[in-house]
Design an enzyme around this catalytic site. Structure first.
Site, PDB file in Angstrom:
ATOM      1  CE  LYS A 202      -3.307   2.867   0.515  1.00 32.65           C
ATOM      2  NZ  LYS A 202      -4.250   3.123  -0.557  1.00 32.65           N
ATOM      3  CB  CYS A 256      -3.959   8.713  -0.357  1.00 29.74           C
ATOM      4  SG  CYS A 256      -5.698   8.627   0.069  1.00 29.74           S
TER       5      CYS A 256
HETATM    6  N1  SAJ Z   1      -1.506  14.739  -9.483  1.00 31.48           N
HETATM    7  C1  SAJ Z   1      -0.598  15.479 -10.234  1.00 31.48           C
HETATM    8  N2  SAJ Z   1      -0.217  15.009 -11.466  1.00 31.48           N
HETATM    9  C2  SAJ Z   1      -0.694  13.838 -11.963  1.00 31.48           C
HETATM   10  C3  SAJ Z   1      -1.617  13.073 -11.196  1.00 31.48           C
HETATM   11  C4  SAJ Z   1      -2.007  13.544  -9.954  1.00 31.48           C
HETATM   12  O1  SAJ Z   1      -0.133  16.549  -9.820  1.00 31.48           O
HETATM   13  O2  SAJ Z   1      -0.309  13.497 -13.096  1.00 31.48           O
HETATM   14  C5  SAJ Z   1      -1.916  15.243  -8.162  1.00 31.48           C
HETATM   15  C6  SAJ Z   1      -3.419  15.522  -8.049  1.00 31.48           C
HETATM   16  O3  SAJ Z   1      -3.749  16.784  -8.549  1.00 31.48           O
HETATM   17  C7  SAJ Z   1      -3.627  15.419  -6.549  1.00 31.48           C
HETATM   18  C8  SAJ Z   1      -2.621  14.351  -6.131  1.00 31.48           C
HETATM   19  O4  SAJ Z   1      -1.714  14.231  -7.192  1.00 31.48           O
HETATM   20  O5  SAJ Z   1      -3.307  16.629  -5.896  1.00 31.48           O
HETATM   21  C9  SAJ Z   1      -3.227  13.007  -5.808  1.00 31.48           C
HETATM   22  O6  SAJ Z   1      -4.224  12.654  -6.754  1.00 31.48           O
HETATM   23  P1  SAJ Z   1      -4.347  11.205  -7.393  1.00 31.48           P
HETATM   24  O7  SAJ Z   1      -5.450  11.205  -8.353  1.00 31.48           O
HETATM   25  O8  SAJ Z   1      -3.028  10.766  -7.906  1.00 31.48           O
HETATM   26  O9  SAJ Z   1      -4.627  10.232  -6.137  1.00 31.48           O
HETATM   27  P2  SAJ Z   1      -5.683  10.214  -4.893  1.00 31.48           P
HETATM   28  O10 SAJ Z   1      -4.973  10.795  -3.706  1.00 31.48           O
HETATM   29  O11 SAJ Z   1      -7.005  10.725  -5.242  1.00 31.48           O
HETATM   30  O12 SAJ Z   1      -5.812   8.608  -4.697  1.00 31.48           O
HETATM   31  C10 SAJ Z   1      -4.633   7.811  -4.506  1.00 31.48           C
HETATM   32  C11 SAJ Z   1      -4.666   6.632  -5.490  1.00 31.48           C
HETATM   33  N3  SAJ Z   1      -3.369   5.963  -5.512  1.00 31.48           N
HETATM   34  C12 SAJ Z   1      -2.686   5.738  -6.656  1.00 31.48           C
HETATM   35  O13 SAJ Z   1      -3.068   6.103  -7.742  1.00 31.48           O
HETATM   36  C13 SAJ Z   1      -1.395   4.988  -6.518  1.00 31.48           C
HETATM   37  C14 SAJ Z   1      -5.770   5.659  -5.082  1.00 31.48           C
HETATM   38  O14 SAJ Z   1      -5.742   4.509  -5.902  1.00 31.48           O
HETATM   39  C15 SAJ Z   1      -5.583   5.251  -3.608  1.00 31.48           C
HETATM   40  O15 SAJ Z   1      -6.609   4.371  -3.175  1.00 31.48           O
HETATM   41  C16 SAJ Z   1      -5.683   6.505  -2.765  1.00 31.48           C
HETATM   42  O16 SAJ Z   1      -4.592   7.371  -3.154  1.00 31.48           O
HETATM   43  C17 SAJ Z   1      -5.593   6.105  -1.303  1.00 31.48           C
HETATM   44  O17 SAJ Z   1      -6.647   6.081  -0.631  1.00 31.48           O
HETATM   45  O18 SAJ Z   1      -4.507   5.720  -0.848  1.00 31.48           O
END
Ligand code: SAJ
Length: 402
Positions: A202, A256
């Site tokens: 995780k 997360c």
């Molecule tokens: N972000 C960027 N650039 C990108 C992708 C995302 O700057 O190319 C930023 C987003 O704007 C945001 C942050 O990253 O601020 C996180 O967003 P996210 O969509 O990557 O993830 P979360 O936090 O919504 O959900 C994550 C997911 N983990 C992964 O993709 C490895 C989800 O599957 C998990 O279940 C969740 O964390 C969790 O609960 O741990």
């Protein structure tokens, strides 16, 4: 089968609902907050998740799910409580421990106990020792496992059912027993492993994404200095068959990805160098964006002899959601407002009706009125706007990719 879910938050509540609806499980959902319990029993969803409230109403109506502030004797117990920090990014497992202590007196032979909370490596073994120190007669007679969730907020109903899951028991019998339970409602593959690997898995998933985003954010800082369009650059680099760079933004938010890597760095500071550096880069990116806005405001005032009208576009931590938790966009808006010297700041968040700190403005109106437009979150409606040469546009999240 009766299951007791300890914690009715962003993961516990949806999992409890799906287990009740799809898994044929009688669920008792437990939360220490009486208001959460009352709302849940009234069929009102206290979290933000599209489509979930209808499902909650159904399982409450049919009596398959009931909420309470105290756990009840069940066949399976799920610990889905927060694991926050204490002090300098040290994980605090006291909620996991408190929830475990609450169910220990209820455990009986043949029961399943699963931790879902994101936890430092070794937590499941610690809880096993705690359970057996209080109830030595249950040794080798109950099943204990760790099974993290990986759902994406906003897409939880689909992902809870269809994502693969990793299940790590303290022994093979525990892994099998937990697989049987999750098999009731998960259509994805249930991958068996041990508890420590499942815990680390995780943390690894979210750290991996954090590191990849940090790489994109670092490129954006380099490109800013080098006079290169970072969006074009990444697009071109990604034409390579084995390169897949993510998108830069104004930082990394949510509960997360910006949190879980610290569970590794806290425990393995000597080894976790890239993971720690990625956290620093992603945190720094938000400060950098705020400085860029302040400098643009200063320049505008010097050139025009008046203070600018500034539109801050987006407060949510990622596109097309109304979740403002741990949002770098919100952090940047606050930093700019503290430093604004009475400049006119228009705050925009199309997914939220009102906010107790920020007065919100319609996105089209703000775009029209502003001298400086700062794109912080790539919400879909912003992409309908057309580029304007008469405005200073700071596009931190790639709306125009200019
Ligand atoms: N972000 C960027 N650039 C990108 C992708 C995302 O700057 O190319 C930023 C987003 O704007 C945001 C942050 O990253 O601020 C996180 O967003 P996210 O969509 O990557 O993830 P979360 O936090 O919504 O959900 C994550 C997911 N983990 C992964 O993709 C490895 C989800 O599957 C998990 O279940 C969740 O964390 C969790 O609960 O741990």
């Amino acid at each position: 089968m009766k299951a007791c879910f300890m914690g009715l938050g962003y993961i516990g509540l949806p999992t409890a609902i799906i287990a009740a609806k799809e898994g044929g499980v009688n669920v008792i959902g437990v939360d220490i907050n009486p208001s959460v319990v009352a709302q849940t029993n009234a069929g009102h969803l206290h979290i933000i998740e599209p489509g979930m409230e209808e499902m909650l109403q159904e399982v409450v109506r049919t009596g398959k799910l009931r909420a309470s502030t105290t756990p009840e004797v069940s066949d399976a117990y799920f610990i889905v409580v927060p694991t926050p920090f204490k002090g300098d990014h040290q994980p605090d497992i006291s909620y996991v421990e408190a929830a475990t202590r609450a169910v220990i007196p209820l455990l009986k032979e043949g029961d399943l106990y699963v931790i879902e909370s994101t936890s430092p490596v070794g937590t499941t073994e610690k809880m096993k020792d705690l359970i057996f120190s209080e109830r030595p007669e249950l040794k080798d007679k109950i099943f204990i496992a760790y099974c993290p969730e990986r759902v994406l907020p906003g897409n939880v109903i689909y992902e809870l059912v269809h994502n693969d899951r990793v299940i790590g028991g303290i022994d093979e019998a525990s892994t099998k027993k937990a697989q049987e339970f999750y098999g009731r409602f998960v259509k994805g593959t249930l991958h068996p492993t041990n508890a420590r690997t499942a815990e680390m898995c995780k943390l690894t998933e979210n750290s991996s994404r954090d590191v990849q985003i940090a790489f994109a954010n670092e490129l954006s800082l380099i490109c800013d200095k080098a006079g290169i369009n970072v969006w074009d650059l990444i697009n071109l680099a990604n034409k390579h068959p084995r390169v897949n760079i993510l998108q830069p933004g104004c930082g990394v938010g949510g509960h997360c990805i910006a949190v879980d890597p610290y569970f590794i760095t806290a425990e393995f500071p000597e080894q976790a160098k890239i993971i720690a550096q990625a956290r620093e880069i992603n945190n720094y990116k938000a400060l950098w964006c705020a400085e860029k806005v302040k400098n643009a405001m200063l320049r505008f005032e010097l050139e025009n002899n008046r203070k600018p009208v500034v539109a801050m576009m987006g407060l949510a931590f990622k596109p097309d959601i109304d979740d403002l938790r741990e949002s770098p966009a919100k952090q940047i808006v606050s930093a700019v407002m503290q430093n604004c010297n009475n400049a006119d700041i228009l705050v925009v968040e199309p997914n939220v009706k009102s906010h107790n700190v920020f007065k919100l403005t319609d996105y089209k109106e703000a775009y029209e009125k502003a001298d400086i437009v700062v794109f912080l979150t790539a919400h879909t409606p912003f992409k309908t706007l057309s580029w304007r040469d008469d405005k200073v546009i700071l596009d931190f999240c790639g709306i125009f990719k200019k």
